[in-house]
Design a protein around this motif. Structure first.
Motif, PDB file in Angstrom:
ATOM      1  N   CYS A  21      44.263  57.388  21.230  1.00 54.68           N
ATOM      2  CA  CYS A  21      44.964  56.200  20.752  1.00 54.68           C
ATOM      3  C   CYS A  21      44.780  55.021  21.692  1.00 54.68           C
ATOM      4  CB  CYS A  21      46.458  56.498  20.577  1.00 54.68           C
ATOM      5  SG  CYS A  21      46.797  57.707  19.265  1.00 54.68           S
ATOM      6  N   LEU A  22      44.705  55.309  22.992  1.00 56.65           N
ATOM      7  CA  LEU A  22      44.585  54.243  23.981  1.00 56.65           C
ATOM      8  C   LEU A  22      43.146  53.941  24.350  1.00 56.65           C
ATOM      9  CD1 LEU A  22      47.486  55.264  26.409  1.00 56.65           C
ATOM     10  CD2 LEU A  22      47.540  53.550  24.580  1.00 56.65           C
ATOM     11  N   GLY A  27      41.370  47.806  30.192  1.00 51.60           N
ATOM     12  CA  GLY A  27      42.226  47.211  31.198  1.00 51.60           C
ATOM     13  C   GLY A  27      42.127  45.712  31.274  1.00 51.60           C
ATOM     14  N   ASP A  28      41.322  45.089  30.419  1.00 59.20           N
ATOM     15  CA  ASP A  28      41.167  43.641  30.421  1.00 59.20           C
ATOM     16  C   ASP A  28      42.462  42.968  29.990  1.00 59.20           C
ATOM     17  OD1 ASP A  28      38.516  44.157  31.089  1.00 59.20           O
ATOM     18  OD2 ASP A  28      37.925  44.246  28.989  1.00 59.20           O
ATOM     19  N   GLU A  29      42.614  41.694  30.377  1.00 58.22           N
ATOM     20  CA  GLU A  29      43.910  41.045  30.210  1.00 58.22           C
ATOM     21  C   GLU A  29      43.749  39.598  29.746  1.00 58.22           C
ATOM     22  OE1 GLU A  29      47.832  41.813  32.746  1.00 58.22           O
ATOM     23  OE2 GLU A  29      46.457  40.445  33.745  1.00 58.22           O
ATOM     24  N   PHE A  30      44.642  39.202  28.844  1.00 57.52           N
ATOM     25  CA  PHE A  30      44.729  37.833  28.347  1.00 57.52           C
ATOM     26  C   PHE A  30      46.056  37.251  28.822  1.00 57.52           C
ATOM     27  CE2 PHE A  30      46.436  35.082  24.912  1.00 57.52           C
ATOM     28  CZ  PHE A  30      45.560  34.025  25.045  1.00 57.52           C
ATOM     29  N   SER A  31      45.993  36.179  29.603  1.00 57.89           N
ATOM     30  CA  SER A  31      47.184  35.607  30.228  1.00 57.89           C
ATOM     31  C   SER A  31      47.337  34.151  29.834  1.00 57.89           C
ATOM     32  CB  SER A  31      47.105  35.720  31.765  1.00 57.89           C
ATOM     33  OG  SER A  31      46.937  37.063  32.174  1.00 57.89           O
ATOM     34  N   VAL A  89      39.967  29.808  30.374  1.00 57.38           N
ATOM     35  CA  VAL A  89      39.097  30.183  31.488  1.00 57.38           C
ATOM     36  C   VAL A  89      38.829  31.681  31.399  1.00 57.38           C
ATOM     37  CG1 VAL A  89      38.773  30.182  33.982  1.00 57.38           C
ATOM     38  CG2 VAL A  89      40.101  28.352  32.905  1.00 57.38           C
ATOM     39  N   THR A  90      37.564  32.053  31.319  1.00 54.35           N
ATOM     40  CA  THR A  90      37.164  33.455  31.267  1.00 54.35           C
ATOM     41  C   THR A  90      36.620  33.862  32.633  1.00 54.35           C
ATOM     42  OG1 THR A  90      36.598  33.253  28.925  1.00 54.35           O
ATOM     43  CG2 THR A  90      35.719  35.151  30.114  1.00 54.35           C
ATOM     44  N   VAL A  91      37.220  34.897  33.214  1.00 55.84           N
ATOM     45  CA  VAL A  91      36.817  35.407  34.527  1.00 55.84           C
ATOM     46  C   VAL A  91      36.170  36.768  34.319  1.00 55.84           C
ATOM     47  CG1 VAL A  91      37.575  36.066  36.834  1.00 55.84           C
ATOM     48  CG2 VAL A  91      38.697  34.171  35.643  1.00 55.84           C
ATOM     49  N   LYS A  92      34.911  36.872  34.692  1.00 57.06           N
ATOM     50  CA  LYS A  92      34.167  38.118  34.531  1.00 57.06           C
ATOM     51  C   LYS A  92      34.169  38.908  35.836  1.00 57.06           C
ATOM     52  CE  LYS A  92      30.190  37.707  32.533  1.00 57.06           C
ATOM     53  NZ  LYS A  92      28.824  37.205  32.219  1.00 57.06           N
ATOM     54  N   GLY A  93      34.136  40.228  35.691  1.00 58.21           N
ATOM     55  CA  GLY A  93      34.025  41.093  36.857  1.00 58.21           C
ATOM     56  C   GLY A  93      35.323  41.705  37.319  1.00 58.21           C
ATOM     57  N   VAL A  94      36.436  41.396  36.668  1.00 57.79           N
ATOM     58  CA  VAL A  94      37.729  41.954  37.047  1.00 57.79           C
ATOM     59  C   VAL A  94      38.567  42.097  35.788  1.00 57.79           C
ATOM     60  CG1 VAL A  94      38.703  39.668  37.531  1.00 57.79           C
ATOM     61  CG2 VAL A  94      39.719  41.690  38.595  1.00 57.79           C
ATOM     62  N   ASP A  95      39.293  43.206  35.683  1.00 61.81           N
ATOM     63  CA  ASP A  95      40.078  43.440  34.475  1.00 61.81           C
ATOM     64  C   ASP A  95      41.509  42.918  34.580  1.00 61.81           C
ATOM     65  OD1 ASP A  95      40.957  45.203  36.348  1.00 61.81           O
ATOM     66  OD2 ASP A  95      40.565  47.019  35.191  1.00 61.81           O
ATOM     67  N   LYS A  96      41.916  42.519  35.766  1.00 58.85           N
ATOM     68  CA  LYS A  96      43.273  42.013  35.936  1.00 58.85           C
ATOM     69  C   LYS A  96      43.344  41.184  37.199  1.00 58.85           C
ATOM     70  CE  LYS A  96      48.123  43.484  35.882  1.00 58.85           C
ATOM     71  NZ  LYS A  96      49.058  44.633  35.831  1.00 58.85           N
ATOM     72  N   LEU A  97      44.068  40.081  37.126  1.00 59.91           N
ATOM     73  CA  LEU A  97      44.288  39.206  38.269  1.00 59.91           C
ATOM     74  C   LEU A  97      45.768  39.191  38.622  1.00 59.91           C
ATOM     75  CD1 LEU A  97      42.015  36.191  37.256  1.00 59.91           C
ATOM     76  CD2 LEU A  97      41.557  37.834  39.072  1.00 59.91           C
ATOM     77  N   ALA A  98      46.048  39.049  39.904  1.00 58.40           N
ATOM     78  CA  ALA A  98      47.438  39.016  40.378  1.00 58.40           C
ATOM     79  C   ALA A  98      48.020  37.629  40.151  1.00 58.40           C
ATOM     80  CB  ALA A  98      47.502  39.414  41.850  1.00 58.40           C
ATOM     81  N   ILE A 108      43.871  43.397  26.382  1.00 62.75           N
ATOM     82  CA  ILE A 108      42.830  43.053  25.422  1.00 62.75           C
ATOM     83  C   ILE A 108      42.221  44.328  24.866  1.00 62.75           C
ATOM     84  CG2 ILE A 108      40.613  41.896  25.082  1.00 62.75           C
ATOM     85  CD1 ILE A 108      41.330  39.967  27.263  1.00 62.75           C
ATOM     86  N   GLU A 109      42.084  44.356  23.570  1.00 62.26           N
ATOM     87  CA  GLU A 109      41.451  45.474  22.888  1.00 62.26           C
ATOM     88  C   GLU A 109      40.065  45.058  22.413  1.00 62.26           C
ATOM     89  OE1 GLU A 109      43.581  46.711  19.469  1.00 62.26           O
ATOM     90  OE2 GLU A 109      42.354  48.492  19.111  1.00 62.26           O
ATOM     91  N   ASN A 110      39.054  45.810  22.854  1.00 60.93           N
ATOM     92  CA  ASN A 110      37.666  45.532  22.466  1.00 60.93           C
ATOM     93  C   ASN A 110      37.246  44.134  22.930  1.00 60.93           C
ATOM     94  OD1 ASN A 110      35.133  45.811  21.309  1.00 60.93           O
ATOM     95  ND2 ASN A 110      35.815  45.086  19.303  1.00 60.93           N
TER      96      ASN A 110
END
Length: 359
Positions: A21-22, A27-31, A89-98, A108-110
């Motif tokens: 299901c998961l 682990g990507d993120e939209f903020s 702003v799209t940041v590549k190379g990291v799935d999450k920022l502090a 983010i899904e897919n």
């Protein structure tokens, strides 16, 4: 023994179902760093499909989309007060920022390559006479697309790698204000990362010289893609001190950039960040360089017609019923004129008869 053996099997089955299901949610993120009161993002952990992020930007600006969005993270908000600008702003190379806690984040899904071309086309269609600011930029890949007043506002913006490198070593660059820590000025990878931060600083600085553009009625669009952090991770490793320092510097720069853009538009702008470890499909979006003297020829070997815009049906119905109404009006007027009695229905003949009798 059969029952005891069945318990681990049931647990393994439950774990497998949960993982299945998961599996689609990475682990990507939209903020959302900053947004006005007219645009409401709800707190929650609802995953958003990567291909629908441009639709979120379009709906937040008050534009319609071809397919309804059932994502509960975006509320209706104030329909009569839409933001004047959207910054993605799209940041590549990291799935999450502090990022700071005052924003809202969603998984983010897919994750797929993002393209705000549909939003830019909607702006051009509705505000073609006002020439809004549209800027799409990927500094490390030398991809840039400017339309409208962006050509004059960001005329001095560095867009090539050579220009970015020279800009870093000028007197008013960010090197004099950002603590480099473990990063080096003599490393090409580090300079590439720092040059992208310089672009963020220059965009806000150049726009501050044209504050009147942030107060007009046409919405503006900014789409930036940063891949310098990804190169730092490849060069030093994601567990290295250089990658950690670069991540913190990027977070601080993004927050400062978001605050500056938000203030330039008087609190009426949406600033969003997409952190993606890696896209699930190659980026095939076509871009155009402002350094080209002419537009590139379209890749259309079969001479096919262009696809219809989603406003086609609306325009077609307006023209159709207007022509039908005009045709009916001509028929009715012609019929009445043909069957008119000159002696009783026409004021010209009536006035003429009275004048003859008086004479």
């Amino acid at each position: 023994m059969g029952r005891r053996g069945g318990v681990p099997c049931a647990l393994e089955l439950a774990v497998l179902l949960t993982s299945a299901c998961l599996a689609g949610v990475s682990g990507d993120e939209f903020s959302v760093l900053r947004s006005p009161q007219s645009v409401v993002f709800r707190d929650g952990s609802w995953p958003i499909p990567g291909e629908r992020i441009p639709d979120v930007a379009a709906l937040s600006m008050g534009f319609s989309v071809e397919e309804d969005l059932s994502w509960p993270g975006l509320a209706v908000g104030d329909l009569f007060h839409r933001p004047r600008a959207t910054v993605l702003v799209t940041v590549k190379g990291v799935d999450k920022l502090a990022l700071p806690m005052k924003g809202v984040s969603y998984p983010i899904e897919n994750a797929v390559p993002l393209s705000l071309d549909s939003v830019a086309n909607a702006i051009h269609t509705l505000f073609s006479e006002e020439t809004p600011v549209v800027l799409q930029l990927a500094p490390s890949e030398e991809r840039v697309y400017m339309v409208g007043k962006a050509n004059s506002v960001f005329e001095d913006l560095s867009v090539t790698l050579r220009q970015l490198r020279n800009r870093l070593f000028q007197d008013n660059s960010i090197l004099s204000s950002i603590p480099l820590n473990s990063l080096s000025r003599n490393n090409e990878v580090d300079l590439l990362f720092l040059s992208e931060l310089q672009v963020l600083h220059d965009i806000a600085s150049l726009l501050s010289r044209h504050k009147h553009l942030a107060k007009d009625h046409s919405p503006d669009l900014y789409s930036l893609e940063l891949s310098g952090l990804e190169e730092v991770g490849k060069r030093y490793g994601e567990d290295s001190q250089q990658f950690k320092d670069a991540s913190q510097i990027l977070v601080d720069s993004l927050q400062k950039f978001a605050d500056e853009m938000f203030n330039l538009y008087s609190g009426n702008a949406v600033v969003e960040v997409v952190a993606v470890k890696a896209f699930n499909s190659p980026n095939i979006r076509k871009t155009r360089s402002i350094l080209q003297s002419s537009e590139s020829e379209s890749d259309n070997p079969y001479n096919l017609a262009y696809p219809y815009n989603y406003n086609y049906s609306v325009v077609f119905n307006i023209i159709l019923w207007m022509m039908i109404g005009l045709a009916l009006a001509v028929i009715v007027i012609s019929y009445n004129l043909w069957n008119m009695d000159p002696g009783y229905d026409s004021i010209i003949y009536r006035m003429t008869n009275q004048k003859i009798r008086m004479d």
